[in-house]
Design an enzyme around this catalytic site. Structure first.
Site, PDB file in Angstrom:
ATOM      1  N   GLU A  45       0.826  -1.217   0.000  1.00 45.64           N
ATOM      2  CA  GLU A  45       0.000   0.000   0.000  1.00 45.64           C
ATOM      3  C   GLU A  45       0.853   1.258   0.000  1.00 45.64           C
ATOM      4  OE1 GLU A  45      -3.048  -0.058  -1.196  1.00 45.64           O
ATOM      5  OE2 GLU A  45      -3.652  -1.381   0.429  1.00 45.64           O
ATOM      6  N   ASP A 199      -4.629   0.692  -9.276  1.00 48.40           N
ATOM      7  CA  ASP A 199      -6.050   0.382  -9.458  1.00 48.40           C
ATOM      8  C   ASP A 199      -6.381   0.001 -10.900  1.00 48.40           C
ATOM      9  OD1 ASP A 199      -5.869   1.357  -6.925  1.00 48.40           O
ATOM     10  OD2 ASP A 199      -6.944   3.218  -7.324  1.00 48.40           O
TER      11      ASP A 199
HETATM   12  C1  GLA Z   1      -5.190   4.553  -4.200  1.00 50.58           C
HETATM   13  C2  GLA Z   1      -4.463   4.924  -5.480  1.00 50.58           C
HETATM   14  C3  GLA Z   1      -3.425   3.865  -5.839  1.00 50.58           C
HETATM   15  C4  GLA Z   1      -2.522   3.542  -4.659  1.00 50.58           C
HETATM   16  C5  GLA Z   1      -3.356   3.281  -3.407  1.00 50.58           C
HETATM   17  C6  GLA Z   1      -2.517   3.087  -2.193  1.00 50.58           C
HETATM   18  O1  GLA Z   1      -5.977   3.425  -4.398  1.00 50.58           O
HETATM   19  O2  GLA Z   1      -5.360   5.073  -6.538  1.00 50.58           O
HETATM   20  O3  GLA Z   1      -2.684   4.298  -6.952  1.00 50.58           O
HETATM   21  O4  GLA Z   1      -1.590   4.538  -4.457  1.00 50.58           O
HETATM   22  O5  GLA Z   1      -4.271   4.334  -3.158  1.00 50.58           O
HETATM   23  O6  GLA Z   1      -1.783   1.920  -2.282  1.00 50.58           O
END
Ligand code: GLA
Length: 412
Positions: A45, A199
């Protein structure tokens, strides 16, 4: 207590609902219906924009888009929430956030993908009519916006014959990586959320029954079998329903802290830091030190978990190790990265208290969802414990999902 489970639409239901909304709104039949999933990240994360590894799975919850190209450059967009007021945009006028022509709200994700594909040299793209029907909980930290972008990307890809995604039976890795970049650009530049690529990669490149080991140095992926069910396990998702937004300042501030730490340490990205102790001593600023410590330790935890999964099924003491890695991940996000919140901490503590092997927040944080690795037969009991803890803390009612690794974006 009565629990609230967020149900996923079947492919058939989703196609039907999006198709009906299209016909009701535009008065003719769509060319077809495409869809893309939300995701949960098992671990890794806030490392994607630092070049680190992530381990997402695609959820069974998808955004469905009924779509038909037009002969002009008009975009007409409708969702169940905007039935009364169809959004109309001119593709020639779509512009980045902060510029004249900026697009506000959900239409930015959809128009942004068409804009980004043209910028990447895949235009001109015809205008289109599109009806959206999504069952990815909105604002749940489960990538509801990436699901819109990626459903749009595969719809345009096929309707405009770009040949990038490939069929679900034989997805093209290279082509999908290009679609990921366009979906990410839509989110960064048109929607104005400066997120990393986790994502969109999850939504476009995951595989059913597998977790996706994503290396953000070069966005290469590996599919690792992740069949918790056959090992008597389950991944329980707790949607705290606490509002979160990635376009607000906090996410951007964390990114800026990481860039600053990397600059001070003389590396391009924090993934290059090998000596955590040395780097900690080199950073005088306490806040930057904590941010860096989270990123570097999270990268190590993620690599360890990926290696463990590659060794074979999750059995015996290996389950405990995975759980411990998840727990450490949450604690680091809470204490060093400071992106958790009361709802997420209550969810995680209650799940652990109910016997989960491990529990952590997932996604960007500041609200959204947590995940817990539990024995299959303890899913209901764990969810009950979390719901009771929410009531005791006078928090709103959470919602639950059992995450099963599902299919990526495409035409189901
Ligand atoms: C969000 C962002 C991702 C990533 C997560 C944390 O989901 O869209 O790109 O940085 O937070 O891991």
């Amino acid at each position: 207590m009565d629990l609230s489970w967020s149900a996923a639409l079947s492919a058939q239901e989703g196609r039907k609902l999006a198709g009906e909304l299209f016909e009701e709104t535009f008065g003719y039949q769509p060319l077809d219906v495409w869809s893309a999933p939300g995701r949960v990240n098992v671990i890794g994360e806030h490392v994607d924009y630092n070049g680190g590894p992530c381990l997402p799975i695609a959820l069974p919850h998808r955004a469905f888009i009924a779509y038909a190209p037009r002969e002009d450059r008009l975009l007409r967009l409708v969702s169940p929430q905007t039935r009364e007021a169809v959004d109309e945009l001119d593709l020639d006028k779509v512009a980045p956030r902060g510029c004249e022509g900026e697009v506000i709200g959900w239409a930015s994700y959809l128009s942004g993908v068409a804009w980004a594909l043209e910028k990447a040299g895949y235009g001109p793209i015809r205008g289109f009519d599109a009806a959206l029907y999504s069952c990815v909980p909105r604002g749940g930290g489960l990538s509801s916006s990436a699901a819109l972008e990626c459903a749009m990307a595969v719809a345009i890809d096929e309707a405009e014959d770009l040949g990038l995604a490939g069929p679900l039976s034989a997805p093209s890795d290279k082509g999908r990586a290009i679609l990921v970049e366009c979906a990410r650009r839509a989110e960064n530049e048109i929607a104005g959320a400066n997120t990393g690529g986790l994502d969109q990669t999850a939504s476009l490149r995951c595989e059913e029954g597998h977790a996706l080991a994503l290396d953000c140095r070069d966005m290469s992926v590996e599919h690792i079998p992740f069949d918790l069910e056959s090992q008597g396990l389950a991944l329980l998702v707790i949607d705290t329903r606490a509002a979160h937004s990635l376009a607000d300042g906090q996410y951007g501030q964390r990114r800026a802290d990481c860039e600053e730490a990397a600059r001070l340490l003389g590396v391009e990205q924090l993934v290059e830091v090998e000596d955590l102790q040395g780097a900690s001593e080199a950073l005088e600023d306490e806040r930057l030190r904590k941010r860096m410590r989270h990123v570097v330790s999270e990268i190590a935890r993620t690599r360890a978990l990926i290696d463990l999964l590659k060794e074979g099924p999750l059995e015996g003491s290996r389950v405990q190790v995975v759980g411990a890695l998840m727990n450490d991940s949450h604690d680091s996000l809470r204490d060093d990265y400071e992106v958790s919140c009361t709802e997420l901490d209550v969810a995680v503590d209650a799940a652990r208290g109910a016997g989960a092997y491990g529990a952590r927040m997932t996604g960007g944080g500041f609200g959204g969802s947590a995940i817990a690795l539990v024995d299959r037969e303890r899913v209901e009991e764990t969810a009950q414990a979390v719901a009771r803890a929410f009531a005791d803390h006078e928090l709103g009612e959470p919602a639950f999902i059992v995450a099963v690794p599902s299919a990526p974006a495409g035409k189901l």
